[in-house]
Design an enzyme around this catalytic site. Structure first.
Site, PDB file in Angstrom:
ATOM      1  CE  LYS A 126      -4.420   1.034   0.119  1.00 41.44           C
ATOM      2  NZ  LYS A 126      -5.528   0.079  -0.457  1.00 41.44           N
ATOM      3  CG  ASP A 166      -7.447   3.471  -0.909  1.00 37.00           C
ATOM      4  OD1 ASP A 166      -7.734   2.203  -0.705  1.00 37.00           O
ATOM      5  OD2 ASP A 166      -7.496   4.077   0.109  1.00 37.00           O
TER       6      ASP A 166
HETATM    7  P1  NDP Z   1     -12.788   7.702  -3.413  1.00 36.56           P
HETATM    8  O1  NDP Z   1     -11.975   8.811  -2.814  1.00 36.56           O
HETATM    9  O2  NDP Z   1     -13.348   7.425  -4.353  1.00 36.56           O
HETATM   10  O3  NDP Z   1     -14.175   8.030  -2.118  1.00 36.56           O
HETATM   11  C1  NDP Z   1     -14.267   8.217  -0.752  1.00 36.56           C
HETATM   12  C2  NDP Z   1     -15.392   8.504  -0.119  1.00 36.56           C
HETATM   13  O4  NDP Z   1     -15.399   8.262   1.259  1.00 36.56           O
HETATM   14  C3  NDP Z   1     -15.840  10.045  -0.388  1.00 36.56           C
HETATM   15  O5  NDP Z   1     -17.274  10.134  -0.335  1.00 36.56           O
HETATM   16  C4  NDP Z   1     -15.270  10.875   1.016  1.00 36.56           C
HETATM   17  O6  NDP Z   1     -15.754  12.169   1.252  1.00 36.56           O
HETATM   18  C5  NDP Z   1     -15.406   9.600   1.827  1.00 36.56           C
HETATM   19  N1  NDP Z   1     -14.398   9.837   2.995  1.00 36.56           N
HETATM   20  C6  NDP Z   1     -13.021   9.704   2.890  1.00 36.56           C
HETATM   21  N2  NDP Z   1     -12.389   9.906   4.016  1.00 36.56           N
HETATM   22  C7  NDP Z   1     -13.272  10.235   4.909  1.00 36.56           C
HETATM   23  C8  NDP Z   1     -13.334  10.594   6.198  1.00 36.56           C
HETATM   24  N3  NDP Z   1     -12.186  10.666   6.792  1.00 36.56           N
HETATM   25  N4  NDP Z   1     -14.649  10.891   6.907  1.00 36.56           N
HETATM   26  C9  NDP Z   1     -15.759  10.776   6.107  1.00 36.56           C
HETATM   27  N5  NDP Z   1     -15.947  10.475   4.861  1.00 36.56           N
HETATM   28  C10 NDP Z   1     -14.754  10.080   4.122  1.00 36.56           C
HETATM   29  O7  NDP Z   1     -12.411   6.484  -2.222  1.00 36.56           O
HETATM   30  P2  NDP Z   1     -12.977   4.858  -2.555  1.00 36.56           P
HETATM   31  O8  NDP Z   1     -14.363   5.139  -3.031  1.00 36.56           O
HETATM   32  O9  NDP Z   1     -12.019   4.344  -3.529  1.00 36.56           O
HETATM   33  O10 NDP Z   1     -12.543   4.248  -1.355  1.00 36.56           O
HETATM   34  C11 NDP Z   1     -13.597   4.083  -0.272  1.00 36.56           C
HETATM   35  C12 NDP Z   1     -12.991   2.875   0.773  1.00 36.56           C
HETATM   36  O11 NDP Z   1     -12.983   1.884   0.276  1.00 36.56           O
HETATM   37  C13 NDP Z   1     -11.582   3.163   1.290  1.00 36.56           C
HETATM   38  O12 NDP Z   1     -11.573   2.543   2.816  1.00 36.56           O
HETATM   39  C14 NDP Z   1     -10.609   2.318   0.527  1.00 36.56           C
HETATM   40  O13 NDP Z   1      -9.718   2.009   1.200  1.00 36.56           O
HETATM   41  C15 NDP Z   1     -11.858   1.115   0.182  1.00 36.56           C
HETATM   42  N6  NDP Z   1     -11.433   0.292  -1.001  1.00 36.56           N
HETATM   43  C16 NDP Z   1     -11.286   0.912  -2.179  1.00 36.56           C
HETATM   44  C17 NDP Z   1     -11.071   0.213  -3.091  1.00 36.56           C
HETATM   45  C18 NDP Z   1     -11.022   0.583  -4.627  1.00 36.56           C
HETATM   46  O14 NDP Z   1     -10.853  -0.255  -5.503  1.00 36.56           O
HETATM   47  N7  NDP Z   1     -11.081   1.907  -4.885  1.00 36.56           N
HETATM   48  C19 NDP Z   1     -10.863  -1.368  -3.286  1.00 36.56           C
HETATM   49  C20 NDP Z   1     -11.098  -2.069  -1.628  1.00 36.56           C
HETATM   50  C21 NDP Z   1     -11.352  -1.060  -0.713  1.00 36.56           C
HETATM   51  P3  NDP Z   1     -15.001  13.413   0.784  1.00 36.56           P
HETATM   52  O15 NDP Z   1     -15.047  13.323  -0.715  1.00 36.56           O
HETATM   53  O16 NDP Z   1     -15.848  14.425   1.518  1.00 36.56           O
HETATM   54  O17 NDP Z   1     -13.671  13.276   1.143  1.00 36.56           O
HETATM   55  O1  2IT Z   2      -7.922  -1.637  -0.625  1.00 37.29           O
HETATM   56  C1  2IT Z   2      -7.790  -2.104  -1.883  1.00 37.29           C
HETATM   57  O2  2IT Z   2      -8.016  -3.374  -2.186  1.00 37.29           O
HETATM   58  C2  2IT Z   2      -7.778  -1.248  -3.150  1.00 37.29           C
HETATM   59  N1  2IT Z   2      -7.650   0.122  -2.763  1.00 37.29           N
HETATM   60  C3  2IT Z   2      -7.509  -1.678  -4.490  1.00 37.29           C
HETATM   61  C4  2IT Z   2      -6.037  -2.199  -4.717  1.00 37.29           C
HETATM   62  C5  2IT Z   2      -5.630  -2.620  -6.103  1.00 37.29           C
HETATM   63  O3  2IT Z   2      -4.454  -2.823  -6.398  1.00 37.29           O
HETATM   64  O4  2IT Z   2      -6.450  -2.900  -6.889  1.00 37.29           O
END
Ligand code: NDP
Ligand code: 2IT
Length: 444
Positions: A126, A166
Site C-alpha cells: 500500500k 484508493d
Molecule cells: P474515494 O476517494 O473515491 O471516495 C471516498 C469517499 O469516502 C468520499 O465520499 C469521501 O468523502 C469519503 N471519506 C473519505 N475519508 C473520509 C473521512 N475521513 N470521513 C468521512 N468521509 C470520508 O475512495 P474509494 O471509494 O476508492 O474508497 C473508499 C473506501 O474503500 C476506502 O476505505 C478504501 O480503502 C476502500 N477500498 C477501495 C477500493 C478501490 O478499488 N477503490 C478497493 C477496496 C477498498 P469526501 O469526498 O468528503 O472526502
Molecule cells: O484496498 C484495496 O483493495 C484497493 N484499494 C485496491 C487495490 C488494487 O490494487 O486494486
C-alpha cells in the site's frame, strides 16, 4: 491463550509505537490466528506471524511540487512493500491529509490477507501521500502525480510492485502517474491498475469493488435463504466504491436510502434511482462537489454526521476506517439491520464488530467483501500480460466467481454452530495460503 495474544500485541505495540490503526488491524488477525496456530503444529515455531507483521520494505520520500500560484509545496510520499510470498506487491495508493505510516501499514497488512483470499498470485502493499486533492486544479494534480511518480518509479514494476487507486486516487491520477512512469522508464507495461480502457485498463475495474461487495452480501444472504431484492440499504461514502455498490444494489432490486461524504449524509426515503445516481456520479467525479447538493436538488434530508442512525436492513460502509462505532452498531441492530458488508477497509471499530457478532447478524470484514477491486486489478494484470482485453461480461463472470469462492472459503473456516464467523473465516483462509507459501520459500 488470552495471555499469548496479549503478549504478541504488546510485542507488536512496542516495536511499532504510535501506530494505532496498524495495531488495530494486527489485533483482529492475531485474535484468530494465534489460536489457529496453537491447534496446527505445522505452523508452529516458525515465527510466521512475527514475520508477517514486519513489512519487507518501507519506502518514504519527499514529494515537492509547484502550485498554481508558483509556490513550492512539499508532501510526504510512501510505499509499504509488505509481503511478496504470493506474488508481486499489490495494493492501492491513497492521497488524503490523514495518510501516515500507521494508516498505510494497516492498509498494507489487510491487503496481504485480502489478496491471498482472491486466489490470484498477488502479494500485499500500500502507498500514498498526505497530499489533499480537494480543491486542487487539474494542473496541480498532474504536477503532484508526476513528482510522486518520479521517485516511486524507481521502486515499482509490472513484476515487482503494482499500485492502483484508493481514496483520492482514481482514473485521473492513475493516468498522470502512468504517463510519468512511461516517460521515465521508457516502458509501456502493466505497472499500475485502474488504467483507462483505451490504454491497458480492464472493463469493470472501476465498478469492481462496489459490485463485488454487493455480490458478497448476496452470497451471505443466499446462504441463509434470503435475498437482497426488496431490502432497504444504507451506504456511506459517495466515491468510487459507494457509487458502484449503489448501482448494483439498485439493479438487484434493493432500495438505497443514504449516501454521504465527509460533510454529512443525504437521506432519500424514496430511494436513489438510476437517474439520481447519475447526478451523484457527475457531481462527485466531474464537478467534485459536495453531497449536500443532492438534497438541494431532490428536496430530501441532509444531516451532518454519519448515516447509521437511519433504519436499514443492510449497511454498506464504503467511506473510510472506523466509521461505525459501538453506539452506531447498536443503533443499526436496534433498527433491524441484518447484514453489514464492508466496502471500505476496516470501517467498523473492534467494539462495533463485537456487537455485530454477538447479535449474529451477517457481518463481512472488508478483506473478504471488498476484495473484488484488487481481484479485478489481478485480472487487468492478466490481460496486460496476454496483451488482449476481455469483454465486460467475461470480467464480470470472473468477478462473481471470485466473490463466491471467497465466500465459500470464509464458510469453510468460519462455520460455527449457529452462524458463520466471517472474520475468523477470512483470516484463517487468507493466512493458510500465505503461511504455506512462506514455509515453502524458507526464512526470507
Ligand atoms: P474515494 O476517494 O473515491 O471516495 C471516498 C469517499 O469516502 C468520499 O465520499 C469521501 O468523502 C469519503 N471519506 C473519505 N475519508 C473520509 C473521512 N475521513 N470521513 C468521512 N468521509 C470520508 O475512495 P474509494 O471509494 O476508492 O474508497 C473508499 C473506501 O474503500 C476506502 O476505505 C478504501 O480503502 C476502500 N477500498 C477501495 C477500493 C478501490 O478499488 N477503490 C478497493 C477496496 C477498498 P469526501 O469526498 O468528503 O472526502
Ligand atoms: O484496498 C484495496 O483493495 C484497493 N484499494 C485496491 C487495490 C488494487 O490494487 O486494486
Amino acid at each position: 491463550m488470552k495471555g499469548k495474544i496479549k503478549n504478541f500485541i504488546e510485542f507488536v505495540s512496542k516495536n511499532n509505537p504510535n501506530e494505532p490503526e496498524f495495531l488495530q488491524a494486527v489485533d483482529e488477525v492475531a485474535e484468530v490466528i494465534i489460536p489457529f496456530i496453537e491447534n496446527n503444529p505445522k505452523y508452529q515455531n516458525k515465527k510466521l506471524l512475527e514475520r508477517i507483521v514486519e513489512p519487507e520494505r518501507v519506502i518514504m520520500f519527499r514529494v515537492p511540487w509547484i502550485d498554481d500560484k508558483g509556490e513550492v509545496q512539499v508532501n510526504k510520499g510512501y510505499r509499504v512493500e509488505f509481503n511478496s510470498a504470493l506474488g508481486p506487491y499489490k495494493g492501492g495508493l491513497r492521497f488524503h491529509p490523514t495518510v501516515n505510516l500507521s494508516v498505510l501499514k494497516f492498509l498494507g497488512f489487510e491487503q496481504i490477507f485480502k489478496n491471498s483470499l482472491t486466489t490470484l498470485p498477488l502479494g500485499g502493499g500500500k502507498g500514498g501521500s498526505d497530499f489533499d486533492p480537494k480543491s486542487k486544479s487539474d494542473n496541480e494534480i498532474m504536477r503532484f502525480c508526476q513528482s510522486f511518480m518520479t521517485e516511486l518509479c524507481k521502486h515499482i514494476g509490472a513484476d515487482t510492485d503494482i499500485p492502483a487507486g484508493d481514496i483520492g486516487v482514481g482514473g485521473r491520477e492513475i493516468g498522470y502517474m502512468f504517463g510519468q512512469y512511461k516517460r521515465i522508464r521508457n516502458e509501456f507495461t502493466g505497472v499500475l491498475t485502474g488504467k483507462g480502457v483505451n490504454w491497458g485498463g480492464s472493463l469493470i475495474r472501476p465498478e469492481a469493488t462496489g459490485y463485488g461487495n454487493v455480490y458478497f452480501a448476496q452470497n451471505m444472504l443466499n446462504y441463509v435463504g434470503d435475498d437482497i431484492k426488496g431490502k432497504t440499504i444504507s451506504i456511506s461514502g459517495s466515491g468510487n466504491v459507494a457509487q458502484y455498490a449503489c448501482e448494483k444494489s439498485i439493479e438487484l432490486g434493493a432500495k438505497v436510502v443514504t449516501m454521504s461524504d465527509s460533510s454529512g449524509f443525504i437521506y432519500d426515503s424514496e430511494g436513489i434511482d438510476t437517474e439520481k445516481l447519475q447526478f451523484i456520479m457527475h457531481l462527485k467525479n466531474e464537478k467534485r462537489g459536495r453531497i449536500k447538493e443532492y438534497a438541494d436538488k431532490y428536496d430530501c434530508e441532509f444531516h451532518e454526521g454519519r448515516p447509521w442512525v437511519i433504519q436499514c436492513d443492510i449497511a454498506f460502509p464504503c467511506a473510510t476506517q472506523n466509521e461505525i462505532n459501538e453506539e452506531e452498531a447498536k443503533i443499526l441492530i436496534d433498527n433491524g439491520c441484518i447484514c453489514v458488508s464492508e466496502g471500505a477497509n476496516m470501517p467498523s471499530t473492534p467494539q462495533a464488530i463485537e456487537i455485530f457478532q454477538k447479535s449474529k447478524i451477517l457481518f463481512a470484514p472488508g478483506k473478504a467483501s471488498n476484495a473484488g477491486g484488487v481481484a479485478t486489478s489481478g485480472l487487468e494484470m492478466s490481460q496486460n500480460s496476454l496483451r488482449l482485453s476481455w469483454t465486460r461480461e467475461e470480467v464480470d463472470v470472473k468477478l462473481k466467481e471470485i466473490m463466491k469462492n471467497i465466500h465459500t472459503a470464509c464458510v469453510k473456516y468460519g462455520k460455527q454452530d449457529s452462524f458463520i464467523d466471517y472474520v475468523k473465516g477470512a483470516n484463517i483462509a487468507g493466512f493458510v495460503k500465505l503461511a504455506d507459501a512462506m514455509i515453502d520459500q524458507g526464512v526470507v
